[in-house]
Scaffold this motif. Structure first.
Motif, PDB file in Angstrom:
ATOM      1  N   VAL A   1      47.497  -8.036 -46.949  1.00  0.00           N
ATOM      2  CA  VAL A   1      46.157  -8.642 -47.021  1.00  0.00           C
ATOM      3  C   VAL A   1      46.073  -9.650 -48.161  1.00  0.00           C
ATOM      4  CG1 VAL A   1      44.948  -6.671 -45.990  1.00  0.00           C
ATOM      5  CG2 VAL A   1      45.246  -6.765 -48.478  1.00  0.00           C
ATOM      6  N   LEU A   2      45.191 -10.615 -47.962  1.00  0.00           N
ATOM      7  CA  LEU A   2      44.938 -11.610 -49.001  1.00  0.00           C
ATOM      8  C   LEU A   2      44.328 -10.931 -50.230  1.00  0.00           C
ATOM      9  CD1 LEU A   2      45.143 -14.786 -48.463  1.00  0.00           C
ATOM     10  CD2 LEU A   2      42.672 -14.752 -48.612  1.00  0.00           C
ATOM     11  N   ILE A   3      44.637 -11.435 -51.386  1.00  0.00           N
ATOM     12  CA  ILE A   3      43.999 -10.947 -52.604  1.00  0.00           C
ATOM     13  C   ILE A   3      42.594 -11.564 -52.674  1.00  0.00           C
ATOM     14  CG2 ILE A   3      44.078 -10.990 -55.133  1.00  0.00           C
ATOM     15  CD1 ILE A   3      47.218 -11.234 -54.743  1.00  0.00           C
ATOM     16  N   PRO A   4      41.558 -10.742 -52.787  1.00  0.00           N
ATOM     17  CA  PRO A   4      40.197 -11.296 -52.855  1.00  0.00           C
ATOM     18  C   PRO A   4      40.066 -12.298 -53.996  1.00  0.00           C
ATOM     19  CG  PRO A   4      40.116  -8.912 -52.633  1.00  0.00           C
ATOM     20  CD  PRO A   4      41.559  -9.273 -52.843  1.00  0.00           C
ATOM     21  N   ARG A   5      39.374 -13.418 -53.725  1.00  0.00           N
ATOM     22  CA  ARG A   5      39.218 -14.479 -54.714  1.00  0.00           C
ATOM     23  C   ARG A   5      37.812 -14.470 -55.298  1.00  0.00           C
ATOM     24  NH1 ARG A   5      43.988 -14.845 -52.942  1.00  0.00           N
ATOM     25  NH2 ARG A   5      45.137 -16.810 -52.862  1.00  0.00           N
TER      26      ARG A   5
ATOM     27  N   ILE B   1      34.413 -11.728 -40.061  1.00  0.00           N
ATOM     28  CA  ILE B   1      35.586 -12.116 -39.257  1.00  0.00           C
ATOM     29  C   ILE B   1      36.783 -12.405 -40.170  1.00  0.00           C
ATOM     30  CG2 ILE B   1      36.489 -13.687 -37.506  1.00  0.00           C
ATOM     31  CD1 ILE B   1      33.622 -14.360 -36.719  1.00  0.00           C
ATOM     32  N   GLY B   2      37.902 -11.760 -39.879  1.00  0.00           N
ATOM     33  CA  GLY B   2      39.106 -11.889 -40.716  1.00  0.00           C
ATOM     34  C   GLY B   2      38.904 -11.103 -41.991  1.00  0.00           C
ATOM     35  N   THR B   3      38.661  -9.826 -41.825  1.00  0.00           N
ATOM     36  CA  THR B   3      38.198  -9.000 -42.944  1.00  0.00           C
ATOM     37  C   THR B   3      39.283  -8.717 -43.981  1.00  0.00           C
ATOM     38  OG1 THR B   3      36.733  -7.118 -43.393  1.00  0.00           O
ATOM     39  CG2 THR B   3      38.601  -6.694 -41.937  1.00  0.00           C
ATOM     40  N   GLY B   4      40.542  -8.722 -43.592  1.00  0.00           N
ATOM     41  CA  GLY B   4      41.639  -8.484 -44.552  1.00  0.00           C
ATOM     42  C   GLY B   4      41.515  -7.126 -45.212  1.00  0.00           C
TER      43      GLY B   4
ATOM     44  N   GLY C   1      39.007  -5.930 -46.337  1.00  0.00           N
ATOM     45  CA  GLY C   1      37.654  -5.426 -46.081  1.00  0.00           C
ATOM     46  C   GLY C   1      36.706  -5.737 -47.222  1.00  0.00           C
ATOM     47  N   CYS C   2      37.149  -6.582 -48.145  1.00  0.00           N
ATOM     48  CA  CYS C   2      36.350  -6.790 -49.363  1.00  0.00           C
ATOM     49  C   CYS C   2      34.945  -7.305 -49.074  1.00  0.00           C
ATOM     50  CB  CYS C   2      37.085  -7.685 -50.359  1.00  0.00           C
ATOM     51  SG  CYS C   2      37.413  -9.349 -49.783  1.00  0.00           S
ATOM     52  N   ILE C   3      34.799  -8.242 -48.137  1.00  0.00           N
ATOM     53  CA  ILE C   3      33.463  -8.776 -47.851  1.00  0.00           C
ATOM     54  C   ILE C   3      32.624  -7.717 -47.132  1.00  0.00           C
ATOM     55  CG2 ILE C   3      32.154 -10.514 -46.561  1.00  0.00           C
ATOM     56  CD1 ILE C   3      34.464 -12.462 -46.966  1.00  0.00           C
ATOM     57  N   ALA C   4      33.194  -7.135 -46.075  1.00  0.00           N
ATOM     58  CA  ALA C   4      32.464  -6.156 -45.264  1.00  0.00           C
ATOM     59  C   ALA C   4      32.004  -4.972 -46.117  1.00  0.00           C
ATOM     60  CB  ALA C   4      33.357  -5.677 -44.119  1.00  0.00           C
TER      61      ALA C   4
ATOM     62  N   THR D   1      49.417 -15.683 -42.193  1.00  0.00           N
ATOM     63  CA  THR D   1      48.345 -15.793 -41.184  1.00  0.00           C
ATOM     64  C   THR D   1      46.953 -15.680 -41.791  1.00  0.00           C
ATOM     65  OG1 THR D   1      48.938 -13.528 -40.705  1.00  0.00           O
ATOM     66  CG2 THR D   1      49.350 -15.109 -38.963  1.00  0.00           C
ATOM     67  N   ALA D   2      46.853 -15.167 -43.017  1.00  0.00           N
ATOM     68  CA  ALA D   2      45.546 -15.099 -43.678  1.00  0.00           C
ATOM     69  C   ALA D   2      45.230 -16.408 -44.400  1.00  0.00           C
ATOM     70  CB  ALA D   2      45.521 -13.942 -44.671  1.00  0.00           C
ATOM     71  N   LEU D   3      46.252 -17.225 -44.594  1.00  0.00           N
ATOM     72  CA  LEU D   3      46.078 -18.460 -45.360  1.00  0.00           C
ATOM     73  C   LEU D   3      45.914 -19.686 -44.482  1.00  0.00           C
ATOM     74  CD1 LEU D   3      48.879 -17.772 -47.990  1.00  0.00           C
ATOM     75  CD2 LEU D   3      46.437 -17.932 -48.511  1.00  0.00           C
TER      76      LEU D   3
ATOM     77  N   SER E   1      32.439 -15.119 -43.035  1.00  0.00           N
ATOM     78  CA  SER E   1      33.888 -15.221 -42.846  1.00  0.00           C
ATOM     79  C   SER E   1      34.551 -16.134 -43.869  1.00  0.00           C
ATOM     80  CB  SER E   1      34.185 -15.754 -41.431  1.00  0.00           C
ATOM     81  OG  SER E   1      35.584 -15.834 -41.219  1.00  0.00           O
ATOM     82  N   ASN E   2      35.716 -15.690 -44.288  1.00  0.00           N
ATOM     83  CA  ASN E   2      36.596 -16.519 -45.109  1.00  0.00           C
ATOM     84  C   ASN E   2      37.891 -16.682 -44.315  1.00  0.00           C
ATOM     85  OD1 ASN E   2      38.071 -17.756 -47.129  1.00  0.00           O
ATOM     86  ND2 ASN E   2      38.514 -15.840 -48.202  1.00  0.00           N
ATOM     87  N   PRO E   3      37.884 -17.598 -43.344  1.00  0.00           N
ATOM     88  CA  PRO E   3      39.026 -17.684 -42.423  1.00  0.00           C
ATOM     89  C   PRO E   3      40.222 -18.415 -43.035  1.00  0.00           C
ATOM     90  CG  PRO E   3      37.425 -19.374 -41.878  1.00  0.00           C
ATOM     91  CD  PRO E   3      36.862 -18.619 -43.057  1.00  0.00           C
ATOM     92  N   PRO E   4      41.379 -18.356 -42.376  1.00  0.00           N
ATOM     93  CA  PRO E   4      42.535 -19.131 -42.856  1.00  0.00           C
ATOM     94  C   PRO E   4      42.233 -20.615 -42.680  1.00  0.00           C
ATOM     95  CG  PRO E   4      43.154 -17.552 -41.135  1.00  0.00           C
ATOM     96  CD  PRO E   4      41.678 -17.625 -41.144  1.00  0.00           C
TER      97      PRO E   4
ATOM     98  N   GLU F   1      35.931 -16.974 -55.856  1.00  0.00           N
ATOM     99  CA  GLU F   1      35.067 -17.910 -55.107  1.00  0.00           C
ATOM    100  C   GLU F   1      34.326 -17.194 -53.981  1.00  0.00           C
ATOM    101  OE1 GLU F   1      38.227 -18.484 -56.420  1.00  0.00           O
ATOM    102  OE2 GLU F   1      39.028 -19.766 -54.837  1.00  0.00           O
ATOM    103  N   THR F   2      35.020 -16.237 -53.371  1.00  0.00           N
ATOM    104  CA  THR F   2      34.447 -15.560 -52.213  1.00  0.00           C
ATOM    105  C   THR F   2      33.229 -14.705 -52.590  1.00  0.00           C
ATOM    106  OG1 THR F   2      36.682 -15.578 -51.302  1.00  0.00           O
ATOM    107  CG2 THR F   2      35.100 -14.170 -50.192  1.00  0.00           C
ATOM    108  N   GLU F   3      33.142 -14.351 -53.866  1.00  0.00           N
ATOM    109  CA  GLU F   3      31.981 -13.567 -54.318  1.00  0.00           C
ATOM    110  C   GLU F   3      30.685 -14.329 -54.075  1.00  0.00           C
ATOM    111  OE1 GLU F   3      32.836 -12.584 -58.370  1.00  0.00           O
ATOM    112  OE2 GLU F   3      34.238 -10.997 -57.809  1.00  0.00           O
TER     113      GLU F   3
HETATM  114  N1  GLN Z   1      37.982 -11.688 -45.934  1.00  0.00           N
HETATM  115  C1  GLN Z   1      39.105 -11.527 -46.767  1.00  0.00           C
HETATM  116  C2  GLN Z   1      38.869 -12.193 -48.119  1.00  0.00           C
HETATM  117  O1  GLN Z   1      37.943 -12.930 -48.274  1.00  0.00           O
HETATM  118  C3  GLN Z   1      40.358 -12.068 -46.125  1.00  0.00           C
HETATM  119  C4  GLN Z   1      40.283 -13.534 -45.855  1.00  0.00           C
HETATM  120  C5  GLN Z   1      41.537 -14.016 -45.159  1.00  0.00           C
HETATM  121  O2  GLN Z   1      42.461 -13.254 -44.902  1.00  0.00           O
HETATM  122  N2  GLN Z   1      41.565 -15.289 -44.863  1.00  0.00           N
HETATM  123  O3  GLN Z   1      39.582 -11.976 -49.053  1.00  0.00           O
END
Ligand code: GLN
Length: 282
Positions: free
Chosen positions: A94-98, A123-126, A128-131, A213-215, A189-192, A100-102
């Motif tokens: 999984v992507l490391i939560p950033r 969408i694209g929860t990784g 699950g940090c956002i959800a 695939t997450a990037l 969503s924070n999509p790739p 910015e996403t906060e």
């Molecule tokens: N939603 C997750 C995050 O914000 C994963 C995003 C992603 O994989 N593109 O960290």
């Protein structure tokens, strides 16, 4: 070399070592590793400079230093990442939560303030940090988190269980080819969004360790937004909103245009903590 390694000896040695390897914050690198291995807070490092490290601890610390020197993100070494003040388990799936996403969370909370028991789709929860953060922060909400990756869903569930939540559910869904069931107040969503061309320019910590695939969408960085613009009307309430993270440079503008061209009237770009447009509110 000292016969017995005290915490302070290790710090002094590793600080120079990390510096030689061009790490920007050498002291911080070694402190994070020591804290993780000894399971202590930063302040305890300072209070225990003279504590002698036992063989087992030194061996582990050495192993982690080696991994970090190869540019593996510290969060994958410690399996821990903080997001919105909450701790999440993370690994290479999984992507490391950033940070910015906060900002997406802040905006979502603001927009849902007057909505009772909202339904939210991430969408694209990784990890699950956002959800999970929304599930914890918004009373009465119901969250669905989806991801194409089985491994991501496993980790999201692991994080969900850590916080004993029953208002968030994770499903494996390929959003580019399937449509989740529901009538949502919010899609977040924070999509790739890194394009195929930009991918080689990413920092090596990111490029070599985070899930590709997450990037990237392996295309122009807009694939997911085009898809959202087509399916959102089917799964969003009339009064519903979308909150999407966008990239840098000309990316935000291009994403906004996709939604305008699909007939969405309100598409607004918002700035992040650094003053860059990083969020689209539709
Ligand atoms: N939603 C997750 C995050 O914000 C994963 C995003 C992603 O994989 N593109 O960290």
């Amino acid at each position: 070399m000292p016969k017995k390694w005290r915490i302070i000896d290790l710090i002094n040695w590793a600080e120079i070592y990390f510096k030689q390897k061009d790490f920007k914050n050498p002291r911080n690198e070694i402190e994070l590793i020591i804290r993780f291995v000894l399971k202590i807070k930063r302040i305890d490092i300072y209070l225990n400079f003279d504590r002698v490290l036992i063989k087992k601890e030194l061996k582990l610390i050495k192993k982690f230093i080696k991994r970090r020197i190869r540019k593996e993100p510290i969060q994958y070494i410690t399996n821990l990442s903080e997001f919105y003040g909450i701790e999440f388990f993370v690994n290479e799936h999984v992507l490391i939560p950033r940070p910015e996403t906060e900002k997406l969370i802040e905006l979502a909370k603001k927009k849902l303030k007057l909505v009772k028991n909202p339904t939210i789709l991430d969408i694209g929860t990784g990890s699950g940090c956002i959800a999970i953060t929304m599930a914890l922060e918004k009373a009465g909400c119901k969250v669905m988190g989806i991801d194409i990756s089985d491994n991501a869903i496993k980790i999201a569930n692991k994080n969900k269980n850590k916080y004993n939540l029953n208002n968030v559910t994770f499903f494996k869904i390929d959003i580019l080819n399937e449509i989740p069931m529901g009538n949502f107040d919010l899609i977040i969503s924070n999509p790739p969004y890194i394009s195929k061309n930009e991918f080689p320019d990413l920092m090596e910590d990111v490029r070599n360790y985070e899930p590709k695939t997450a990037l990237t969408d392996y295309s122009d960085g807009l694939v997911f937004y085009r898809r959202y613009s087509k399916i959102a009307k089917q799964i969003l309430k009339e009064s519903g909103r979308m909150i999407l993270e966008v990239g840098l440079g000309s990316h935000p503008r291009k994403v906004k245009d996709i939604f305008i061209n699909q007939g969405y009237i309100n598409a607004e770009l918002l700035k992040d903590f650094n003053g860059d447009y990083r969020i689209l509110l539709v």
